[in-house]
Motif scaffolding. Structure first.
Motif, PDB file in Angstrom:
ATOM      1  N   THR A   2      12.724  -6.244   7.128  1.00  0.00           N
ATOM      2  CA  THR A   2      12.146  -7.562   6.231  1.00  0.00           C
ATOM      3  C   THR A   2      12.909  -7.467   4.763  1.00  0.00           C
ATOM      4  N   LYS A   3      13.898  -6.558   4.584  1.00  0.00           N
ATOM      5  CA  LYS A   3      14.313  -6.545   3.122  1.00  0.00           C
ATOM      6  C   LYS A   3      15.712  -6.981   3.039  1.00  0.00           C
ATOM      7  N   VAL A   4      16.149  -7.537   1.708  1.00  0.00           N
ATOM      8  CA  VAL A   4      17.379  -8.079   1.683  1.00  0.00           C
ATOM      9  C   VAL A   4      18.430  -7.570   2.128  1.00  0.00           C
ATOM     10  N   VAL A  60       0.623  -1.120   0.084  1.00  0.00           N
ATOM     11  CA  VAL A  60      -0.045   0.019  -0.101  1.00  0.00           C
ATOM     12  C   VAL A  60       0.797   1.241   0.110  1.00  0.00           C
ATOM     13  N   SER A  61       1.906   1.045   0.503  1.00  0.00           N
ATOM     14  CA  SER A  61       2.959   2.357   0.544  1.00  0.00           C
ATOM     15  C   SER A  61       2.885   3.059  -0.862  1.00  0.00           C
ATOM     16  N   THR A  62       3.152   2.388  -1.752  1.00  0.00           N
ATOM     17  CA  THR A  62       3.158   2.964  -3.273  1.00  0.00           C
ATOM     18  C   THR A  62       2.396   4.112  -3.316  1.00  0.00           C
ATOM     19  N   TYR A 115      10.708   4.904  -9.876  1.00  0.00           N
ATOM     20  CA  TYR A 115      10.793   3.530  -9.654  1.00  0.00           C
ATOM     21  C   TYR A 115      10.665   3.276  -8.145  1.00  0.00           C
ATOM     22  N   ASP A 116       9.452   2.387  -7.701  1.00  0.00           N
ATOM     23  CA  ASP A 116       9.539   1.929  -6.384  1.00  0.00           C
ATOM     24  C   ASP A 116      10.421   0.400  -6.529  1.00  0.00           C
ATOM     25  N   ALA A 117      11.577   0.736  -6.036  1.00  0.00           N
ATOM     26  CA  ALA A 117      12.658  -0.432  -6.187  1.00  0.00           C
ATOM     27  C   ALA A 117      12.614  -0.931  -4.599  1.00  0.00           C
ATOM     28  N   SER A 144      14.940   6.089  -8.003  1.00  0.00           N
ATOM     29  CA  SER A 144      14.559   4.784  -7.345  1.00  0.00           C
ATOM     30  C   SER A 144      14.392   4.963  -6.137  1.00  0.00           C
ATOM     31  N   MET A 145      13.343   4.553  -5.575  1.00  0.00           N
ATOM     32  CA  MET A 145      13.146   4.322  -4.195  1.00  0.00           C
ATOM     33  C   MET A 145      13.738   3.016  -3.636  1.00  0.00           C
ATOM     34  N   TYR A 146      14.260   2.986  -2.398  1.00  0.00           N
ATOM     35  CA  TYR A 146      14.659   1.610  -1.881  1.00  0.00           C
ATOM     36  C   TYR A 146      14.260   1.516  -0.535  1.00  0.00           C
TER      37      TYR A 146
HETATM   38  N1  T4K Z   1       7.055  -0.317  -1.763  1.00  0.00           N
HETATM   39  C1  T4K Z   1       6.914  -1.443  -1.566  1.00  0.00           C
HETATM   40  C2  T4K Z   1       6.693  -2.133  -2.945  1.00  0.00           C
HETATM   41  C3  T4K Z   1       7.145  -2.082  -0.335  1.00  0.00           C
HETATM   42  O1  T4K Z   1       7.246  -3.449  -0.347  1.00  0.00           O
HETATM   43  C4  T4K Z   1       7.134  -1.429   0.852  1.00  0.00           C
HETATM   44  C5  T4K Z   1       7.422  -2.147   2.082  1.00  0.00           C
HETATM   45  C6  T4K Z   1       7.486  -0.174   0.755  1.00  0.00           C
HETATM   46  C7  T4K Z   1       7.016   0.424  -0.479  1.00  0.00           C
HETATM   47  C8  T4K Z   1       7.611   0.799   1.963  1.00  0.00           C
HETATM   48  O2  T4K Z   1       9.125   0.724   2.462  1.00  0.00           O
HETATM   49  P1  T4K Z   1       9.007   1.037   4.061  1.00  0.00           P
HETATM   50  O3  T4K Z   1       8.616   2.457   4.362  1.00  0.00           O
HETATM   51  O4  T4K Z   1       8.556  -0.117   4.875  1.00  0.00           O
HETATM   52  O5  T4K Z   1      10.643   1.207   4.192  1.00  0.00           O
HETATM   53  C9  T4K Z   1       6.204  -5.820   5.507  1.00  0.00           C
HETATM   54  C10 T4K Z   1       7.111  -4.532   5.836  1.00  0.00           C
HETATM   55  O6  T4K Z   1       6.902  -3.801   7.052  1.00  0.00           O
HETATM   56  C11 T4K Z   1       7.140  -3.610   4.580  1.00  0.00           C
HETATM   57  O7  T4K Z   1       8.204  -2.812   4.929  1.00  0.00           O
HETATM   58  C12 T4K Z   1       7.255  -4.175   3.346  1.00  0.00           C
HETATM   59  N2  T4K Z   1       7.043  -3.326   2.097  1.00  0.00           N
HETATM   60  C13 T4K Z   1       5.954  -5.216   3.179  1.00  0.00           C
HETATM   61  C14 T4K Z   1       6.010  -5.783   1.686  1.00  0.00           C
HETATM   62  O8  T4K Z   1       6.437  -6.220   4.126  1.00  0.00           O
HETATM   63  P2  T4K Z   1       4.104  -6.628   6.704  1.00  0.00           P
HETATM   64  O9  T4K Z   1       2.932  -5.782   7.222  1.00  0.00           O
HETATM   65  O10 T4K Z   1       3.907  -7.791   6.053  1.00  0.00           O
HETATM   66  O11 T4K Z   1       5.137  -6.858   7.863  1.00  0.00           O
HETATM   67  P3  T4K Z   1       5.025  -7.799   9.136  1.00  0.00           P
HETATM   68  O12 T4K Z   1       5.517  -7.003  10.329  1.00  0.00           O
HETATM   69  O13 T4K Z   1       3.678  -8.862   9.038  1.00  0.00           O
HETATM   70  O14 T4K Z   1       6.187  -8.676   8.913  1.00  0.00           O
HETATM   71  C15 T4K Z   1       6.108  -9.854   8.089  1.00  0.00           C
HETATM   72  C16 T4K Z   1       6.865 -10.998   8.702  1.00  0.00           C
HETATM   73  O15 T4K Z   1       8.561 -10.676   8.917  1.00  0.00           O
HETATM   74  C17 T4K Z   1       6.573 -11.576  10.459  1.00  0.00           C
HETATM   75  O16 T4K Z   1       5.710 -12.244  10.237  1.00  0.00           O
HETATM   76  C18 T4K Z   1       7.703 -11.733  11.202  1.00  0.00           C
HETATM   77  C19 T4K Z   1       8.842 -11.111  10.302  1.00  0.00           C
HETATM   78  N3  T4K Z   1       9.472 -10.038  10.984  1.00  0.00           N
HETATM   79  C20 T4K Z   1       9.004  -8.583  10.699  1.00  0.00           C
HETATM   80  C21 T4K Z   1       9.866  -7.810  11.443  1.00  0.00           C
HETATM   81  C22 T4K Z   1       9.129  -6.382  11.106  1.00  0.00           C
HETATM   82  C23 T4K Z   1      10.605 -10.306  11.847  1.00  0.00           C
HETATM   83  O17 T4K Z   1      11.200 -11.701  11.803  1.00  0.00           O
HETATM   84  N4  T4K Z   1      11.341  -9.196  12.289  1.00  0.00           N
HETATM   85  C24 T4K Z   1      10.810  -7.960  12.261  1.00  0.00           C
HETATM   86  O18 T4K Z   1      11.511  -6.993  12.778  1.00  0.00           O
HETATM   87  O19 T4K Z   1       4.892  -5.502   5.968  1.00  0.00           O
END
Ligand code: T4K
Length: 369
Positions: free
Chosen positions: A183-185, A85-87, A154-156, A176-178
């Motif tokens: 949870t990222k690489v 949803v962030s995008t 780009y949403d990277a 490009s936004m990282y």
């Molecule tokens: N654009 C895209 C395409 C994105 O995928 C994201 C972020 C953004 C923009 C925005 O970037 P940021 O502002 O977040 O930097 C997670 C992440 O919170 C989110 O950053 C990410 N995308 C998205 C795809 O995934 P949730 O709601 O699924 O997170 P959550 O808390 O349910 O975590 C997933 C699993 O990860 C948990 O079951 C356990 C594990 N976990 C999680 C955290 C936070 C850990 O082991 N340790 C941790 O600290 O969103």
């Protein structure tokens, strides 16, 4: 009870390595506001990615909002509904109208053939997503942007470490936004960055991350606070030392999944992209109910019973979320619609063990049987 396996698990350095890295923060009491760790991480990232221009942020979302502010975009922005949803939130929170473009069925990125029909006189930019680290059709998107004089952001968020014909993925488009979320690489706990082609944007972007401040007596922009702290930067410095090994470990896991799941009827794995060196950020699988006899949701529930917590990234489509579904944005994106109903991201992180991958695959096979 079997140990739970979550969709991801953050990469972390040894505790002693992090403690060593933060000792000088403790000594200097310089905790944030572009201190030396912040500067060091920027330099290291330039070196690692080969990108000349980088600005760090407290998270990826604020990086996205900041670039939209910096470009003073208006009107409509063509984007993908198959994303986090962030995008879309970044666009809408900045007063822009998202125009959803469908995705292609192989890599789930924006279908470049469908962009041009969505361009109007109000379009100011294109915001495609390198979803799961799959790289968009950057050449086709550039041609359209050049033709209509549109910016490309780009949403990277998923693409750290991905290379296209040896070029870092952050080199495409204007920005490009990282995301460097845990949870990222590559993570800085929370964090994010912009990589960009025009170095003249640096002062503006950095100022927008810091309330629009130019100097003690001048504030140029009405903006918020999106700064990365020294502790976040220190985590990044540590994690960057290990990133290549982490990506290699992910590759092994990816190959083990493929060996286990390839060829199962109705189970579709994402194709490799020719010329792209992946970061193996996610392991998305489509479950085609008519062929494998079981729906994606049944697989999700069945795995959860085995304490395996896969995730439906990205379902529902952003355009179907309650906060957007009644706002009159277009939602005619049939490919994105069916991919989002069939996709399941299996656990993927660098220290996922072989035996856990085998346990996940066995659970899937049992469900299909
Ligand atoms: N654009 C895209 C395409 C994105 O995928 C994201 C972020 C953004 C923009 C925005 O970037 P940021 O502002 O977040 O930097 C997670 C992440 O919170 C989110 O950053 C990410 N995308 C998205 C795809 O995934 P949730 O709601 O699924 O997170 P959550 O808390 O349910 O975590 C997933 C699993 O990860 C948990 O079951 C356990 C594990 N976990 C999680 C955290 C936070 C850990 O082991 N340790 C941790 O600290 O969103």
């Amino acid at each position: 009870m079997k140990d739970p396996i979550y969709v991801t698990r953050p990469s972390m350095p040894e505790l002693t390595e992090y403690i060593d890295e933060i000792k000088d923060i403790w000594a200097s009491r310089r905790l944030t506001n572009k201190g030396p760790k912040h500067q060091e991480l920027e330099n290291l990232l330039k070196e690692y990615t080969g990108n000349a221009n980088v600005s760090l942020y407290t998270n990826g979302h604020m990086a996205l909002e900041s670039v939209i502010e910096a470009l003073e975009l208006s009107g409509e922005v063509i984007t993908s509904p198959f994303t986090f949803v962030s995008t879309t939130h970044a666009l809408v929170r900045k007063g822009l109208k998202p125009v959803f473009c469908d995705i292609n069925p192989d890599f789930y990125t924006m279908d470049a053939n469908k962009i041009e029909d969505l361009v109007t006189e109000k379009t100011s930019a294109i915001l495609p997503v390198h979803v799961y680290g799959s790289i968009c059709d950057v050449d086709a998107i550039k041609n359209i942007a050049d033709k209509y004089k549109l910016k490309i952001i780009y949403d990277a968020a998923h693409s750290f470490g991905v290379k296209v014909e040896g070029i870092d993925a952050g080199n495409f488009g204007d920005f490009s936004m990282y995301s460097f979320h845990s949870t990222k690489v590559f993570n800085t706990i929370e964090g994010g960055a912009l990589f960009y082609s025009d170095g003249r944007m640096k002062d503006r972007l950095d100022s927008i991350a810091n309330f629009g401040i130019r100097d003690e007596e001048n504030v140029d922009y009405v903006s918020g606070n999106a700064k990365m702290s020294e502790f976040q930067a220190a985590m990044g410095i540590c994690n960057l030392r290990h990133i290549d090994g982490q990506i290699c470990a992910r590759k092994d896991i990816y190959n083990r999944y493929k060996e286990n799941l390839d060829g199962l009827k109705g189970v579709v794995l994402k194709e490799d992209q020719v010329g792209v060196q992946s970061n193996y950020a996610y392991f998305p699988v489509l479950f085609k109910e008519d062929l494998c006899g079981i729906s994606r949701d049944e697989v999700y529930d069945g795995l959860a019973k085995e304490h395996i917590y896969a995730r439906k990234y990205f379902y529902p489509l952003v355009s179907r979320m309650p906060c957007y579904s009644q706002r009159g944005f277009n939602s005619d994106t049939p490919v994105a619609e069916y991919i989002s109903k069939e996709v399941l991201c299996l656990p993927m992180y660098a220290d996922l063990s072989n035996s856990d991958v085998d346990r996940i695959c066995m659970a899937i096979r049992n469900l299909l049987d």
